[in-house]
Design a protein around this motif. Structure first.
Motif: not given
Length: 476
Positions: A65-71, A74-81, A116-118, A277-284
């Motif tokens: 559930f927590l990982f789905a929220i992070a996806k 955009g937190t996951v996308d930020w980490l990848v980029h 892996v799918a991501i 993607p850039r960091l924002n309040r939600v991703r922080v």
């Protein structure tokens, strides 16, 4: 026929039927618990439900559930980029970035197939753009998922440590995580040099050109051309695996080998450009929550699942838009799989099958040989079935064998965990199938063959190697 033999036959049928049909293994296991428990050993429904792992259920739901929220946010996308841009165009480092990013995702709670799918579509896009062997990138992604998969807050780690704890075995969660990470990192070094990594050294993103590194006969050169007839993101189909149906962005039907014209894979966004993607309040906030979860799991005795749910609820309150649809994206298939298998194993424990089988293994008179046999069973079955199911079933089967003290429990659990997970590269297993699905179309035949060869090789090599490293020293 004894109850022990009946329950073992039922367990074998659960794995066999789930491997060769579309029936979900977790549902099969619960039905097996009902049939064996009710009609053969005359248990009540309450007794059968008593084997349901409520703690594992909370862990699996909480972290996914927590990982789905992070996806979602955009937190996951930020980490990848951010991780990819950190290599500053060094092509040889891209596979290692894929390894580390996938490891981070699974370490903080992503289900291995989900991670892996991501990452697989991103990795295969890099393979086309920068002329990297797709087998090399695919194996790095799968190894990274396994490397992070045994952290104390991960799915594999939670299952393994939970089973160890419930069976009163000595455990060392951090040693399990570190051992798996180091083993997969070293394995990736071997992969790097076997599949063309040497040719990537010294190349930079702006250099472009050049043939795909690796064996030209097995992985033909790809020549991108114009068009976008089936690009990732369009025309999703379902990829059938041994335990679940996972949506993918491209068909897995192999095409004939030969020179490929990749009209179905457009160039991926340039990770070295300014569009990350850039960091924002939600991703922080999300990164802070993930960090808090990690620290809480490492330095307190608080339940990981309850911590993850707490972080998820706080994020949902502070950033409600992040939580939209997140519950639906929880790994419900994995939850059913793990809880179903563990419920049936609970039935086997109550009727004494676990003790009977464990003592049978111990009675062969060679504890080290018995330990090697269990690791081999885990590797071979996991190559064709679910690693999560194997971890939930084989560790309890080894409990009586381990309680004898002739083989170190910590080393045995580590060897079994690694042996059962590194074979996920098999294209018949979920992770390997996802990589094959996202491989450049004209190379899928070659990728399938190479992953099959590598996965079966791991099933033969990993058990004796992990046995020598983690089990044998405890007897010397």
């Amino acid at each position: 026929m004894s109850d022990h033999v009946i329950s073992l036959i039922a367990l074998a049928l659960v794995f066999t039927v789930a491997t060769f049909t579309s029936v979900h293994m977790g549902a099969l296991a619960i039905v097996a618990a009902f049939v064996v428990g009710t009609f053969f050993v005359h248990e009540s429904a309450d007794e059968i439900f008593g084997g349901f792992p409520g703690d594992l259920f909370v862990v699996l739901v909480g972290v996914t559930f927590l990982f789905a929220i992070a996806k979602n946010n955009g937190t996951v996308d930020w980490l990848v980029h951010a991780s990819t841009r950190a290599v500053r165009g060094r092509i040889a480092l891209i596979p290692w970035v894929m390894f580390l990013v996938t490891a981070v995702l699974t370490a903080v709670g992503a289900v291995v197939p989900a991670a892996v799918a991501i990452i697989a579509p991103i990795g295969m896009g890099f393979a086309v753009r920068y002329r990297i062997n797709p087998v090399l990138l695919g194996l790095f992604i799968i190894n990274g998922a396994s490397a992070g998969g045994f952290s104390p807050i991960s799915i594999f780690g939670s299952i393994t440590n939970g089973v160890v704890s419930r069976n009163d075995l000595p455990g060392n969660p951090m040693l399990l995580f570190a051992s798996s990470f180091v083993f997969n990192a070293l394995l990736s070094v071997v992969v790097f040099f076997l599949f063309g990594g040497r040719e990537l050294m010294g190349r930079r993103a702006q250099d472009g050109g050049g043939p795909v590194p690796g064996n030209a006969d097995d992985v033909p050169e790809a020549r991108p051309k114009g068009g976008d007839t089936g690009a990732p993101g369009g025309g999703a189909v379902a990829l059938q695996t041994s335990t679940t149906v996972i949506p993918t962005s491209t068909t897995v039907t192999p095409t004939s080998t030969g020179t490929a014209e990749l009209s179905d894979l457009p160039d991926p966004p340039d990770p070295f450009g300014p569009s990350a993607p850039r960091l924002n309040r939600v991703r922080v906030l999300t990164l802070t929550g993930l960090l808090g979860l990690v620290l809480g799991a490492l330095f307190t005795d608080l339940n990981v699942g309850l911590l993850a749910l707490t972080v998820a609820v706080v994020l949902s309150l502070l950033a409600p838009e992040s939580a939209k649809g997140a519950v639906d994206r929880c790994a419900w298939s994995t939850v059913l799989l793990v809880c179903g298998v563990v419920t049936f194993v609970g039935t086997m424990e109550r009727i004494g099958t676990i003790d009977w089988l464990g003592h049978s293994v111990a009675d062969i008179g060679a504890p080290l040989l018995g330990a090697l046999l269990i690791c081999c069973i885990g590797a071979v079955v996991s190559a064709f079935a679910s690693t999560t199911g194997i971890l939930g079933a084989l560790i309890p089967l080894a409990v009586p064998f381990l309680l004898g003290g002739e083989v170190g429990a910590v080393g045995m659990v580590i060897a079994l965990a690694i042996s059962s997970s590194v074979v996920d590269s098999s294209p018949i297993s979920t992770s390997g199938a996802l990589v094959t699905a996202h491989a450049p179309e004209g190379q899928r035949d070659a990728v399938f063959r190479k992953l099959m060869t590598w996965g079966l090789s791991m099933a033969a090599i990993a058990p004796p190697v992990t046995w020598m490293i983690f089990v044998v020293p405890g007897r010397l």
